[in-house]
Design a protein around this motif. Structure first.
Motif, short mmCIF file in Angstrom:
data_model
loop_
_atom_site.label_atom_id
_atom_site.label_comp_id
_atom_site.label_asym_id
_atom_site.label_seq_id
_atom_site.Cartn_x
_atom_site.Cartn_y
_atom_site.Cartn_z
N LYS A 312 6.22 21.40 -4.27
CA LYS A 312 5.54 22.37 -5.12
C LYS A 312 4.51 21.64 -5.96
O LYS A 312 4.61 20.43 -6.18
N VAL A 313 3.52 22.34 -6.47
CA VAL A 313 2.57 21.74 -7.40
C VAL A 313 3.34 21.28 -8.63
O VAL A 313 4.14 22.05 -9.20
N GLY A 314 3.15 20.06 -9.03
CA GLY A 314 3.93 19.48 -10.12
C GLY A 314 5.14 18.71 -9.63
O GLY A 314 5.80 18.01 -10.41
N GLY A 315 5.43 18.84 -8.33
CA GLY A 315 6.56 18.12 -7.75
C GLY A 315 6.27 16.63 -7.63
O GLY A 315 5.11 16.21 -7.51
N ARG A 316 7.31 15.83 -7.66
CA ARG A 316 7.15 14.38 -7.67
C ARG A 316 7.74 13.75 -6.41
O ARG A 316 8.65 14.32 -5.79
N CYS A 317 7.25 12.57 -6.08
CA CYS A 317 7.75 11.86 -4.91
C CYS A 317 7.91 10.38 -5.22
O CYS A 317 7.06 9.77 -5.88
N ALA A 318 9.00 9.80 -4.73
CA ALA A 318 9.19 8.35 -4.74
C ALA A 318 9.64 7.97 -3.34
O ALA A 318 10.72 8.36 -2.90
N SER A 319 8.78 7.24 -2.64
CA SER A 319 9.09 6.89 -1.25
C SER A 319 8.91 5.40 -1.03
O SER A 319 7.97 4.79 -1.55
N ILE A 320 9.81 4.83 -0.25
CA ILE A 320 9.64 3.45 0.20
C ILE A 320 8.67 3.46 1.37
O ILE A 320 8.77 4.29 2.28
N VAL A 321 7.69 2.57 1.32
CA VAL A 321 6.70 2.48 2.40
C VAL A 321 6.54 1.02 2.80
O VAL A 321 6.70 0.12 1.97
N PRO A 322 6.23 0.75 4.07
CA PRO A 322 5.92 -0.64 4.46
C PRO A 322 4.60 -1.06 3.84
O PRO A 322 3.72 -0.22 3.61
N ASP A 323 4.44 -2.34 3.61
CA ASP A 323 3.23 -2.84 2.95
C ASP A 323 1.95 -2.41 3.66
O ASP A 323 0.91 -2.22 3.03
N GLY A 324 2.02 -2.26 4.98
CA GLY A 324 0.84 -1.88 5.75
C GLY A 324 0.23 -0.57 5.30
O GLY A 324 -0.98 -0.36 5.43
N VAL A 325 1.05 0.33 4.76
CA VAL A 325 0.55 1.61 4.26
C VAL A 325 -0.43 1.37 3.11
O VAL A 325 -1.41 2.11 2.94
N LEU A 326 -0.20 0.32 2.34
CA LEU A 326 -0.99 0.07 1.14
C LEU A 326 -2.36 -0.54 1.43
O LEU A 326 -3.29 -0.32 0.65
N PHE A 327 -2.48 -1.27 2.53
CA PHE A 327 -3.76 -1.95 2.77
C PHE A 327 -4.29 -1.77 4.20
O PHE A 327 -5.36 -2.31 4.54
N GLY A 328 -3.59 -1.01 5.05
CA GLY A 328 -4.03 -0.80 6.42
C GLY A 328 -5.47 -0.31 6.48
O GLY A 328 -5.89 0.52 5.67
N SER A 329 -6.23 -0.79 7.47
CA SER A 329 -7.66 -0.51 7.52
C SER A 329 -8.05 0.62 8.46
O SER A 329 -9.22 0.97 8.56
N THR A 330 -7.07 1.21 9.17
CA THR A 330 -7.43 2.30 10.08
C THR A 330 -7.83 3.54 9.28
O THR A 330 -7.52 3.66 8.08
N LYS A 331 -8.50 4.46 9.94
CA LYS A 331 -8.92 5.69 9.27
C LYS A 331 -7.71 6.47 8.75
O LYS A 331 -7.74 7.04 7.66
#
Length: 487
Positions: A312-331
């Motif tokens: 919902k609008v105002g809803g929050r998320c905390a997710s574990i992601v692999p490092d590649g999500v943070l700097f991956g260069s693909t579109k």
């Protein structure tokens, strides 16, 4: 976490399963769980009986007069192993499978096809005796800790790259997000329901009054917790895990979260997840809504798009992601990062060391925390460089003193004090404009400043003089040793 004598007793019960022919860890956990649940039913009934007698009031009985012999305290003391086995196989097990009257409940759905697999009376008798000897304490969540220990024995990763999230990491994330009594919480890749179990415990510890409000109590037991998975064994374990922790009717469902069949939109207020990292899907199998946000086959990116759609609008998320999500260069990588930064409110990136998921996997990961706004709102993002989580970062994962978890929780809850922190420190803020300039790169190493200390070495002539002096001392020592041997 269970340790010492209790852990040793659990290992002995596990060995009984193993030597008796049940070698699949998930099957062992299932059978172990059924027996713990059966024992728990008897304990609840005994407690209700005592309270009813003390207060002189009626209560809803679990076992009627004709079913008293199928209570744990009765059949567990049956001297004849063959008779005990017959009672459990033909009466107790069918009883728990039909216990929940609501056919749509998670319990009914996933217990309906459960199978009692303990093969012999002698094996059952040994296991029942072993469980009786556990002496599970009533004053703490020992059953939950026991269950987590059993789950830790599932040491192989799933086909979609799934692996167990350590309990202390789950608890940290829940404490960061602070679930509220009105929240609607979902884990779209729930597995054994660890995030949901931790959330319900947080609510019990921090909002005990919610059980005094009928509407909130009903919400807690029926409409607060949602968990989806595609593995029916894990669904059954997740449903039992929630019920063992006192949630009457969790919404644990079979669902391919990324497919067109999942129509959840603007439904939840809190997402807590560690979605599969290594999965790769066909475009045709993925919901078109998600592909509009990030056209990719990578599950870790598609799940982030799913979280945005589901909240919902105002809803929050905390997710574990692999490092590649943070700097991956693909579109696809850049699109999902830009979507979160520009159209919603990215709040924090907590970088975790690669050993956190050992021995299951050595992948480097981070925790991404954001709020769905649909109108932007990211002004600055908080970064934290976690260096230790209280355990060694090798395959053994032994407990150590170094632990950043309490510091992370304390600092996240007091972000106003973080504003003046320097980039050379363990946590700091980065303005959104700088993130834009760096192509929405969210890796902490992009922004962290490292201070290099100048090391001054002695002149070569000085070093050589010291080496010669050491050689003289060694030669003198060898001469002295030779003299001692000649004596």
């Amino acid at each position: 976490m269970i340790t010492g004598e209790l852990r040793s007793k659990v290992d002995k019960i596990w060995e009984i399963f193993w030597t008796g022919g049940l070698t699949n860890p998930l099957e062992v956990i299932e059978q172990f769980t059924y027996l713990l649940f059966i024992k728990g039913l008897d304990e609840v009934e005994t407690r209700n009986e005592a309270e009813a007698t003390l207060l002189g009031v009626p209560y809803d009985r679990i076992f009627n007069d004709e079913q008293q012999h199928i209570r744990w305290s009765k059949f567990a003391n049956e001297g004849n192993a063959e008779k005990m086995y017959d009672i459990v196989l033909n009466e107790v097990f069918p009883f728990i499978k039909k216990l929940h009257g609501n056919k749509e409940s998670a319990y009914a759905k996933y217990m309906g096809d459960a199978i009692f697999k303990i093969p012999t009376p002698l094996m059952l008798s040994k296991i029942v005796d072993g469980i009786n000897n556990l002496n599970l304490k009533k004053d703490k969540d020992t059953k939950g800790d026991l269950y987590e220990y059993l789950l830790s024995k599932v040491a192989t990763a799933g086909t979609n790259g799934q692996f167990r999230t350590p309990r202390h990491i789950i608890d940290m994330i829940v404490k960061l997000m602070k679930p509220a009594p009105e929240d609607i919480i979902v884990d779209p890749a729930a597995g054994s329901a660890g995030f949901l179990v931790s959330s319900q415990q947080y609510l019990r510890d921090n909002h005990p009054d919610l059980f005094l409000v009928q509407g909130l109590k009903k919400h807690f037991n029926n409409d607060m917790f949602y968990g989806f998975d595609m593995d029916r064994t894990m669904l059954r374990i997740g449903a039992m895990n929630m019920m063992l922790h006192g949630v009457d009717n969790p919404n644990i469902e079979y669902k391919d979260s990324l497919s067109e069949s999942n129509t959840d939109k603007d439904k939840f207020t809190l997402v807590l997840a560690n979605p599969p990292f290594k999965g790769s899907l066909d475009y045709e199998a993925v919901s078109a809504d998600l592909l509009k946000v990030t056209k990719t086959k990578k599950t870790e990116l598609l799940f982030l798009a799913l979280f945005l759609r589901s909240l919902k609008v105002g809803g929050r998320c905390a997710s574990i992601v692999p490092d590649g999500v943070l700097f991956g260069s693909t579109k696809g990588h850049k699109d999902i990062r830009k979507e979160i930064v520009e159209n919603h409110k990215l709040e924090a990136i907590i970088s975790m060391p690669s050993g956190v998921f050992k021995p299951y996997a050595g992948v480097s990961t981070a925790i991404m925390i954001f709020t769905k706004t649909n109108t932007g709102g990211t002004d600055k993002v908080w970064f934290y460089d976690m260096k230790a989580d209280g355990y060694s970062l090798d395959d053994k994962r032994n407990e150590i003193e170094d632990n950043d978890i309490d510091d992370i929780i304390e600092r996240f809850n007091n972000l106003d004090k973080e504003v003046d922190r320097k980039r050379t420190e363990q946590s700091f803020f980065v303005d959104v404009e700088e993130i834009r300039e760096n192509g929405y790169d969210l890796s902490i190493n992009k922004y962290k400043e490292i201070v290099y200390e100048e090391v001054v070495y002695d002149e070569p002539q000085v070093i050589m003089r010291r080496v010669k002096e050491l050689e003289k001392e060694i030669a003198s020592g060898l001469e002295e040793l030779e003299r001692m041997l000649e004596v």
